[in-house]
Design a protein around this motif. Structure first.
Motif, mmCIF file in Angstrom:
data_model
loop_
_atom_site.group_PDB
_atom_site.id
_atom_site.type_symbol
_atom_site.label_atom_id
_atom_site.label_comp_id
_atom_site.label_asym_id
_atom_site.label_seq_id
_atom_site.Cartn_x
_atom_site.Cartn_y
_atom_site.Cartn_z
ATOM 1 N N ASN A 113 -12.183 38.043 126.307
ATOM 2 C CA ASN A 113 -12.647 39.434 126.454
ATOM 3 C C ASN A 113 -12.587 40.189 125.139
ATOM 4 N N LYS A 158 -15.388 32.565 112.753
ATOM 5 C CA LYS A 158 -15.734 33.305 113.971
ATOM 6 C C LYS A 158 -14.540 34.117 114.439
ATOM 7 N N PRO A 164 -11.196 29.423 124.382
ATOM 8 C CA PRO A 164 -11.713 30.229 125.502
ATOM 9 C C PRO A 164 -11.857 29.418 126.794
ATOM 10 N N THR A 191 -17.457 33.824 128.720
ATOM 11 C CA THR A 191 -16.707 35.010 129.138
ATOM 12 C C THR A 191 -16.372 34.867 130.612
ATOM 13 N N THR A 214 -19.561 34.579 132.774
ATOM 14 C CA THR A 214 -20.521 33.483 132.601
ATOM 15 C C THR A 214 -21.010 32.989 133.967
ATOM 16 N N CYS A 241 -12.357 34.836 117.175
ATOM 17 C CA CYS A 241 -12.148 33.957 118.331
ATOM 18 C C CYS A 241 -11.201 34.558 119.353
ATOM 19 N N THR A 270 -21.071 26.249 126.610
ATOM 20 C CA THR A 270 -21.307 27.687 126.440
ATOM 21 C C THR A 270 -20.534 28.202 125.229
ATOM 22 N N GLY A 271 -21.285 28.609 124.206
ATOM 23 C CA GLY A 271 -20.637 29.078 122.978
ATOM 24 C C GLY A 271 -19.960 30.434 123.142
ATOM 25 N N ASP A 272 -20.528 31.296 123.989
ATOM 26 C CA ASP A 272 -19.998 32.652 124.154
ATOM 27 C C ASP A 272 -19.438 32.817 125.575
#
Length: 663
Positions: free
Chosen positions: A662, A607, A227, A167, A170, A609, A163-165
Motif C-alpha cells: 500500500n 524501485k 509484496p 496491490t 489486484t 518497494c 503482477t509487477g504492481d
C-alpha cells in the motif's frame, strides 16, 4: 488529529565503511529554495520528517526470536501450488511423524490425488462454493448456459508472480471472463484448507481442535518479491489462520528451502538416483546420501512446480545439520504451465486464435475438460515413447467449431499443415511422441539454461548433489535433460515422494524455523538520504542548499546488498530523530534494486518497494527530550523482512511494519 510526515533522512557521513562510522548528525527541517531547476523527489516530500542520529550497523541479537517460542500442539503446512495444493501436519510431541492429508474425493485415473487441483468455484452471487476436485467436477456437470454465470478459477497463483504492481485490489479473471478480487480468492482457498485440516485433526483427537492450537506454515516460491509474500500473509489473516496481533502463528516458508530441509534427512532407499557414474566431487554412487552429508557439503535444490522453477544452493553445517544459503534464490516462470501454453499455441495454429479465444469464453467448462484430457496425456510423455498419444476433444469443441467456421475439425487439421498431429476417427487428436516432446522443449530449455548460469557461479561449482523436486520433477523428459546436462558435475537425486517433498519439508520448518541459519538477500535495500555535497564527485543537478549547507539529494543509503549473507537473528540497526519532537507518525520510503552498484534512488532499476511507518501515538508527550531518539531494527535473515522500533525516551516499543503493498 494525527500528523503524518514524509521522510527524507540526512547522513553527512564520509566514512567509506558505514559500519565503522559513529558520527551523529542532527539537521533542522527548514527548506530553502533549490539551486537548480531539477525536480527531486526529495523536495516534493516537503518536511523532511526525521534525521539519522547514527549510521546503520549490524548486530546479532540471539533473543530476536524469543517472541516466537510460542507453544503449539500441531504444525500444519499448506503447500499452495499453482496446479495442485495440499496440507500436511505433525504434532509437536511427535515431530518425526508427518501426516499427509486424507486422500481427496474425486481425482483422475492415473493421476496421484494426494493433492487436489488448485481450482476454486464461486456461485453466481460470488460466494465460495467448492475447491479442488469438487469444484472442477461440479463445474463440469453444469449446463453450459448455467456455467457462464459461475466463477471458476484455476492456476491463479501465477498472478502474484507476474503482477509487477501487486496491490490488495489486484483482480483475477474467472473462466467466464468476470473479474474478482485476488485477495478474496486466496483467502477463500486458505480458509478451505484451514477448515479441512481442523476437521481432520478434530477427528483424530476425538475432540474439537482450536485454531489457536495450530502453527500454520504457507509455502511460496523463493523468487517471489516481498509484496507477493505480504499478500499471502494478508490473505491468511483474512482467512482467520492468524492475525496481525499474533503474527508468529503464521510462518511463510520458501518452497525450495522446505524441499532442502526434507532432502537433507533422506536416506538412500527414499530416493531415486539418476547418476550412475563412479565418483562425482568426491562421492561414489554407493554412499548413503542423507547419512553421508559431511560438514561443508553443498547441494542445489531444483524445485520445479506448475508455475515456477526455484533454485537454491545450501551448505550443511554440522553437528546440528543447520543450513546456510550460499547463493541467492534464482529461477523464473518455467513451470509445467509452460507446456500447457505450448499446447494452447498449437491449438491456435490448427484452429485459429480467434476460435480458441471464443471457445474459452462461450464454453468455459468444455475448455477445462480439454485441458484435463491434455494433462493426463502430458504425464505419459517420455523420452523413449514410440506410440502416439491421443487427446480427446470434447463434443462441444467439435460442435462449436463447425458452427463457428462452417467446416469440420478434421478439415481444419488437414488444412493446418501441422504434420505431427492427426485426427483419429474416435474423435481424438493423435499426437506423435515427437510432437508432445516439442511442447516440453521451450520450458525445459529455459530450466537447463538457468541451471547452466547457476553452475558458472564460484559458490556453486563444487556442489556434490542436485535434488530435483516438485510436481514437474516427475516428468521423465525433464529428468533426462537435467541428467544429460549435469550428470558429470554432481549426483542427481529425486526423492521418491517428489510431489510431497515441499509439503513435508514445510512441516519440519514449522517445527524448527531456525533450521536455516544463513540466507542471502535477494535484493539491495536502502532509503533515500542527503549527503554532504562534494564538488566534482556529486552531479550538479543533485545539489540542494539548506540553511547555508550544501547537500547532495537522492543518495541511496544502503541497508543491505543483493546476495549479502545475513544470519538468522542479525539486525540492521538505525537511530533517527523526528524533525519535530511533537511528530506522531513518521514514514520512511524503502527502495530496492536487483544489483549492488546503486548510488542514487533515481538510478535505473531502483524501485520504491515499500513503506516503513513509525507510529508514536500513545506515548506520553511529557518528559520527552528535545531530541527524541527512535531506534529501528530491521531483520533481513528470515523469509520475510521484519522491523521493530523503540522510542528511547519512554523505553516503549512502537508499532511498526514494512508495507510492500500500500504505497
Amino acid at each position: 488529529m494525527m500528523e503524518s510526515v514524509g521522510v527524507y533522512g540526512f547522513c553527512g557521513c564520509k566514512a567509506k565503511n558505514k559500519l565503522k562510522c559513529d558520527s551523529r548528525w542532527e539537521i533542522t527541517a527548514a527548506e530553502t529554495a533549490p539551486t537548480s531547476e531539477y525536480s527531486s523527489p526529495a523536495r516534493s516530500l516537503g518536511d523532511t520528517g526525521i534525521t539519522p542520529l547514527s549510521p546503520s550497523h549490524i548486530v546479532n541479537d540471539a533473543n530476536s526470536n524469543a517472541s516466537e517460542q510460542q507453544t503449539f500442539l500441531v504444525v500444519v503446512a499448506i503447500d499452495f501450488g499453482t496446479t495442485s495444493s495440499g496440507y500436511a501436519y505433525s504434532f509437536t510431541k511427535e515431530p518425526e511423524c508427518i501426516h499427509v492429508m486424507r486422500r481427496w474425493e474425486g481425482g483422475d485415473p492415473g493421476v496421484s490425488n494426494q493433492k487436489t487441483p488448485t481450482t476454486i468455484l464461486l456461485t453466481p452471487e460470488r460466494k465460495f462454493h467448492s475447491f479442488g476436485y469438487a469444484a472442477r467436477d461440479f463445474y463440469h456437470d453444469l449446463d453450459p448456459n448455467e456455467a457462464k454465470q459461475w466463477l471458476y478459477l484455476e492456476k491463479f497463483k501465477m498472478k502474484l508472480h507476474t503482477t509487477g504492481d501487486l496491490t490488495m485490489d489486484t483482480d483475477l479473471m474467472a473462466a467466464n471472463g468476470k473479474k474478482v478480487k485476488a485477495l478474496e480468492i486466496f483467502a477463500y482457498a486458505l480458509q478451505y484448507f484451514k477448515e479441512q485440516a481442523l476437521k481432520e485433526l478434530s477427528d483424530q483427537a476425538g475432540t474439537d481442535f482450536e485454531n489457536s492450537d495450530v502453527r500454520w506454515v504457507i509455502t511460496v516460491p523463493a523468487i517471489w518479491k516481498q509484496p507477493a509474500k505480504q499478500f499471502m500473509r494478508q490473505a491468511a489473516y483474512q482467512a482467520g489462520l492468524a492475525s496481525p496481533e499474533n503474527s508468529e502463528q503464521l510462518i511463510i516458508a520458501l518452497e525450495p528451502e522446505a524441499a532442502s530441509i526434507y532432502c537433507r534427512k533422506l536416506r538412500l532407499h527414499q530416493m531415486i538416483e539418476l547418476s550412475s557414474k563412479a565418483v562425482v566431487n568426491g562421492y561414489s554412487g554407493s554412499d548413503t546420501v542423507g547419512a553421508g552429508f559431511a560438514q561443508g557439503d553443498k547441494y542445489v535444490v531444483v524445485d520445479s512446480g506448475g508455475g515456477t522453477v526455484d533454485l537454491t544452493v545450501h551448505q550443511i553445517r554440522l553437528p546440528e545439520g543447520h543450513l546456510k544459503e550460499l547463493y541467492k534464490a534464482t529461477g523464473g516462470p518455467y513451470g509445467s504451465l509452460g507446456v500447457d501454453y505450448e499446447f494452447e499455441k498449437l491449438l491456435c495454429k490448427i484452429f485459429g486464435e480467434d476460435f480458441i479465444e471464443q471457445f474459452k469464453i462461450k464454453r468455459p467448462a468444455a475448455w477445462v475438460d480439454l485441458m484435463i484430457a491434455f494433462e493426463s496425456r502430458k504425464r505419459a510423455a517420455a523420452p523413449d515413447r514410440t506410440n502416439p498419444l491421443n487427446i480427446t476433444l470434447p463434443f462441444s469443441f467439435i460442435d462449436y467449431y463447425k458452427k463457428f467456421r462452417g467446416h469440420s475439425v478434421e478439415h481444419a487439421l488437414r488444412k493446418s499443415n501441422v504434420d505431427f498431429v492427426k485426427w483419429s476417427s474416435q474423435g481424438m487428436l493423435r499426437m506423435s511422441p515427437d510432437a508432445m516432446n516439442a511442447l516440453f522443449k521451450p520450458t525445459i530449455d529455459s530450466i537447463i539454461e538457468h541451471l547452466r548460469d547457476l553452475f558458472q557461479k564460484p559458490e556453486v561449482s563444487t556442489v556434490k548433489f542436485l535434488f530435483l523436486v516438485g510436481g514437474f520433477a516427475e516428468a521423465p523428459l525433464l529428468q533426462q535433460a537435467v541428467h544429460t546436462a549435469f550428470g558429470d558435475k554432481c549426483r542427481i537425486i529425486i526423492p521418491q515422494d517428489v510431489g510431497l517433498t515441499i509439503l513435508k519439508g514445510a512441516v519440519l520448518f514449522g517445527l524448527d524455523p531456525a533450521l536455516i541459519k544463513v540466507r542471502r538477500s535477494p535484493l539491495t535495500y536502502g532509503v533515500g538520504v542527503l549527503n554532504r555535497y562534494v564538488e566534482g564527485k556529486h552531479p550538479p543537478e543533485k545539489l540542494l542548499v539548506k540553511d547555508g549547507a550544501r547537500w547532495c539529494t537522492d543518495v541511496f543509503d544502503k541497508f543491505i546488498s543483493a546476495d549479502q549473507s545475513v544470519a538468522l537473528g542479525e539486525l540492521v540497526k538505525r537511530s533517527y530523530t523526528p524533525a519535530k519532537p511533537s511528530q506522531l507518525v513518521i514514514v520512511i520510503n524503502v527502495y530496492s534494486a536487483e544489483h549492488d552498484n546503486v548510488s542514487f534512488i533515481t538510478d535505473p532499476g531502483v524501485k520504491k518497494c515499500g513503506t516503513l511507518r513509525l507510529d508514536l501515538t500513545g506515548t506520553s508527550s511529557t518528559a520527552v527530550p528535545a531530541r527524541r531518539e527512535i531506534q529501528t531494527l530491521m531483520q533481513f535473515g528470515d523469509t520475510e523482512i521484519k522491523a521493530t522500533a523503540i522510542d528511547i525516551a519512554t523505553s516503549k516499543s512502537v508499532k511498526v511494519g514494512i508495507d510492500f503493498l500500500n504505497y
